[in-house]
Scaffold this motif. Sequence first.
Motif, PDB file in Angstrom:
ATOM      1  N   ASP A 131      -3.199  -3.351  -7.344  1.00 58.02           N
ATOM      2  CA  ASP A 131      -4.168  -4.435  -7.194  1.00 58.02           C
ATOM      3  C   ASP A 131      -5.143  -4.359  -8.360  1.00 58.02           C
ATOM      4  O   ASP A 131      -6.073  -3.552  -8.358  1.00 58.02           O
ATOM      5  CB  ASP A 131      -4.899  -4.283  -5.851  1.00 58.02           C
ATOM      6  CG  ASP A 131      -6.009  -5.322  -5.661  1.00 58.02           C
ATOM      7  OD1 ASP A 131      -6.123  -6.231  -6.506  1.00 58.02           O
ATOM      8  OD2 ASP A 131      -6.761  -5.215  -4.675  1.00 58.02           O
ATOM      9  N   ASP A 132      -4.905  -5.205  -9.372  1.00 57.11           N
ATOM     10  CA  ASP A 132      -5.740  -5.155 -10.575  1.00 57.11           C
ATOM     11  C   ASP A 132      -7.183  -5.557 -10.275  1.00 57.11           C
ATOM     12  O   ASP A 132      -8.120  -4.959 -10.803  1.00 57.11           O
ATOM     13  CB  ASP A 132      -5.160  -6.070 -11.649  1.00 57.11           C
ATOM     14  CG  ASP A 132      -3.868  -5.530 -12.235  1.00 57.11           C
ATOM     15  OD1 ASP A 132      -3.881  -4.404 -12.752  1.00 57.11           O
ATOM     16  OD2 ASP A 132      -2.840  -6.224 -12.164  1.00 57.11           O
ATOM     17  N   ALA A 133      -7.358  -6.589  -9.457  1.00 59.08           N
ATOM     18  CA  ALA A 133      -8.715  -7.067  -9.183  1.00 59.08           C
ATOM     19  C   ALA A 133      -9.543  -6.006  -8.467  1.00 59.08           C
ATOM     20  O   ALA A 133     -10.734  -5.842  -8.745  1.00 59.08           O
ATOM     21  CB  ALA A 133      -8.657  -8.348  -8.347  1.00 59.08           C
ATOM     22  N   GLY A 134      -8.922  -5.290  -7.538  1.00 58.95           N
ATOM     23  CA  GLY A 134      -9.648  -4.283  -6.778  1.00 58.95           C
ATOM     24  C   GLY A 134      -9.553  -2.887  -7.337  1.00 58.95           C
ATOM     25  O   GLY A 134     -10.101  -1.951  -6.747  1.00 58.95           O
ATOM     26  N   LEU A 135      -8.848  -2.739  -8.470  1.00 63.47           N
ATOM     27  CA  LEU A 135      -8.636  -1.423  -9.080  1.00 63.47           C
ATOM     28  C   LEU A 135      -8.067  -0.444  -8.059  1.00 63.47           C
ATOM     29  O   LEU A 135      -8.510   0.704  -7.944  1.00 63.47           O
ATOM     30  CB  LEU A 135      -9.941  -0.867  -9.674  1.00 63.47           C
ATOM     31  CG  LEU A 135     -10.576  -1.677 -10.809  1.00 63.47           C
ATOM     32  CD1 LEU A 135     -11.844  -0.992 -11.287  1.00 63.47           C
ATOM     33  CD2 LEU A 135      -9.613  -1.874 -11.967  1.00 63.47           C
ATOM     34  N   ARG A 136      -7.054  -0.926  -7.293  1.00 69.69           N
ATOM     35  CA  ARG A 136      -6.461  -0.097  -6.247  1.00 69.69           C
ATOM     36  C   ARG A 136      -4.968   0.072  -6.490  1.00 69.69           C
ATOM     37  O   ARG A 136      -4.285  -0.872  -6.891  1.00 69.69           O
ATOM     38  CB  ARG A 136      -6.680  -0.732  -4.865  1.00 69.69           C
ATOM     39  CG  ARG A 136      -8.123  -0.742  -4.398  1.00 69.69           C
ATOM     40  CD  ARG A 136      -8.208  -1.176  -2.941  1.00 69.69           C
ATOM     41  NE  ARG A 136      -7.789  -2.564  -2.793  1.00 69.69           N
ATOM     42  CZ  ARG A 136      -8.628  -3.594  -2.778  1.00 69.69           C
ATOM     43  NH1 ARG A 136      -9.917  -3.390  -2.929  1.00 69.69           N
ATOM     44  NH2 ARG A 136      -8.179  -4.821  -2.613  1.00 69.69           N
ATOM     45  N   ILE A 137      -4.490   1.271  -6.211  1.00 73.77           N
ATOM     46  CA  ILE A 137      -3.056   1.556  -6.228  1.00 73.77           C
ATOM     47  C   ILE A 137      -2.699   2.220  -4.906  1.00 73.77           C
ATOM     48  O   ILE A 137      -3.354   3.169  -4.484  1.00 73.77           O
ATOM     49  CB  ILE A 137      -2.667   2.467  -7.406  1.00 73.77           C
ATOM     50  CG1 ILE A 137      -2.903   1.750  -8.747  1.00 73.77           C
ATOM     51  CG2 ILE A 137      -1.193   2.899  -7.298  1.00 73.77           C
ATOM     52  CD1 ILE A 137      -2.566   2.575  -9.965  1.00 73.77           C
ATOM     53  N   CYS A 138      -1.664   1.678  -4.258  1.00 75.61           N
ATOM     54  CA  CYS A 138      -1.202   2.236  -2.987  1.00 75.61           C
ATOM     55  C   CYS A 138       0.248   2.685  -3.131  1.00 75.61           C
ATOM     56  O   CYS A 138       1.052   2.025  -3.795  1.00 75.61           O
ATOM     57  CB  CYS A 138      -1.308   1.205  -1.859  1.00 75.61           C
ATOM     58  SG  CYS A 138      -2.984   0.671  -1.484  1.00 75.61           S
ATOM     59  N   ILE A 139       0.584   3.791  -2.508  1.00 75.93           N
ATOM     60  CA  ILE A 139       1.963   4.272  -2.425  1.00 75.93           C
ATOM     61  C   ILE A 139       2.336   4.332  -0.950  1.00 75.93           C
ATOM     62  O   ILE A 139       1.668   4.998  -0.159  1.00 75.93           O
ATOM     63  CB  ILE A 139       2.134   5.654  -3.084  1.00 75.93           C
ATOM     64  CG1 ILE A 139       1.898   5.552  -4.595  1.00 75.93           C
ATOM     65  CG2 ILE A 139       3.527   6.211  -2.815  1.00 75.93           C
ATOM     66  CD1 ILE A 139       2.049   6.866  -5.330  1.00 75.93           C
ATOM     67  N   ASN A 140       3.387   3.586  -0.606  1.00 74.36           N
ATOM     68  CA  ASN A 140       3.825   3.513   0.793  1.00 74.36           C
ATOM     69  C   ASN A 140       2.672   3.148   1.729  1.00 74.36           C
ATOM     70  O   ASN A 140       2.552   3.672   2.829  1.00 74.36           O
ATOM     71  CB  ASN A 140       4.460   4.831   1.228  1.00 74.36           C
ATOM     72  CG  ASN A 140       5.803   5.064   0.553  1.00 74.36           C
ATOM     73  OD1 ASN A 140       6.466   4.126   0.129  1.00 74.36           O
ATOM     74  ND2 ASN A 140       6.207   6.315   0.446  1.00 74.36           N
ATOM     75  N   GLY A 141       1.804   2.231   1.245  1.00 79.77           N
ATOM     76  CA  GLY A 141       0.694   1.764   2.061  1.00 79.77           C
ATOM     77  C   GLY A 141      -0.529   2.648   2.047  1.00 79.77           C
ATOM     78  O   GLY A 141      -1.559   2.294   2.630  1.00 79.77           O
ATOM     79  N   ASN A 142      -0.464   3.789   1.386  1.00 79.49           N
ATOM     80  CA  ASN A 142      -1.593   4.718   1.322  1.00 79.49           C
ATOM     81  C   ASN A 142      -2.320   4.559  -0.008  1.00 79.49           C
ATOM     82  O   ASN A 142      -1.724   4.728  -1.083  1.00 79.49           O
ATOM     83  CB  ASN A 142      -1.112   6.166   1.467  1.00 79.49           C
ATOM     84  CG  ASN A 142      -0.437   6.407   2.798  1.00 79.49           C
ATOM     85  OD1 ASN A 142      -1.040   6.237   3.844  1.00 79.49           O
ATOM     86  ND2 ASN A 142       0.833   6.798   2.759  1.00 79.49           N
ATOM     87  N   ARG A 143      -3.604   4.242   0.077  1.00 78.97           N
ATOM     88  CA  ARG A 143      -4.386   4.043  -1.136  1.00 78.97           C
ATOM     89  C   ARG A 143      -4.702   5.372  -1.809  1.00 78.97           C
ATOM     90  O   ARG A 143      -5.121   6.333  -1.151  1.00 78.97           O
ATOM     91  CB  ARG A 143      -5.689   3.320  -0.821  1.00 78.97           C
ATOM     92  CG  ARG A 143      -6.548   3.079  -2.063  1.00 78.97           C
ATOM     93  CD  ARG A 143      -7.813   2.329  -1.728  1.00 78.97           C
ATOM     94  NE  ARG A 143      -8.661   2.186  -2.908  1.00 78.97           N
ATOM     95  CZ  ARG A 143      -9.828   1.560  -2.916  1.00 78.97           C
ATOM     96  NH1 ARG A 143     -10.280   1.015  -1.790  1.00 78.97           N
ATOM     97  NH2 ARG A 143     -10.537   1.476  -4.018  1.00 78.97           N
ATOM     98  N   LEU A 144      -4.481   5.407  -3.127  1.00 75.88           N
ATOM     99  CA  LEU A 144      -4.852   6.591  -3.906  1.00 75.88           C
ATOM    100  C   LEU A 144      -6.339   6.506  -4.248  1.00 75.88           C
ATOM    101  O   LEU A 144      -6.791   5.481  -4.759  1.00 75.88           O
ATOM    102  CB  LEU A 144      -4.031   6.667  -5.196  1.00 75.88           C
ATOM    103  CG  LEU A 144      -2.524   6.769  -5.054  1.00 75.88           C
ATOM    104  CD1 LEU A 144      -1.875   6.793  -6.441  1.00 75.88           C
ATOM    105  CD2 LEU A 144      -2.119   8.005  -4.272  1.00 75.88           C
TER     106      LEU A 144
END
Length: 229
Positions: A139-152
């Motif tokens: 998620d570029d806008a939120g600066l978020r990366i999730c793996i298998n639904g879990n946010r890093l």
Amino acid sequence: MTQERKILVVEDEPAIADVLVEYLRHAGYSPSHVADGRVALDEIRRDPPDLVVLDIMLPGMDGTAVCRELRRFSTIPVIMVTARVEEIDRLLGLEVGADDYICKPFSPREVVARITSLFRRMEWGNPVPASGPAQLEIDDAGLRICINGNRLPLTPTEFRLMRLLASSPGRIYTRAQILDLAYHGDQDVSDRIIDSHVKNIRKKISSVWPDVDVIHSVYGIGYRYEIVA
């Protein structure tokens, strides 16, 4: 199948566009071409392609504006093509929502390889067992990366570094390239700091997906992103 994948080439230099279209067709893709930024947006809305190869310097609307507008209504993968090599342009190309960039002059084979890599990453979105490829969401806008639904729980710098590596699975990025693409120009960054950030990212990935290697060191060169269970 690659022949089912539509690629829109947005490029105002006919010679470059012709070569790209020919190589893409030879690789089994279904390419089309437009030379104007506004026309490209209209074409994407009318008949969405599977991927866009987008030049930055365009008549009508430049490539960064096209990509920014495109991201308002679509998540179609975008590869930016630019003759500008300044750091700000490289960072901007990624910050407006591009998935990768290529600098002119480039090898058409490299473009095809990058496209294939992006499509491979898209296929990871299907549910898979823990021993296989993970579902990676960026998620570029939120600066978020999730793996298998879990946010890093990544810092902004770690997000940029992880996003860069994950944008081209299997590609080796040198530390110099990582410095150019993932760090702001006013940051005082050494190789040791890059290594420290990678170490932190690995720990955070391991906390949500243990026993799987994702970011690999390439001795004397840099790092690559590739999932190895």
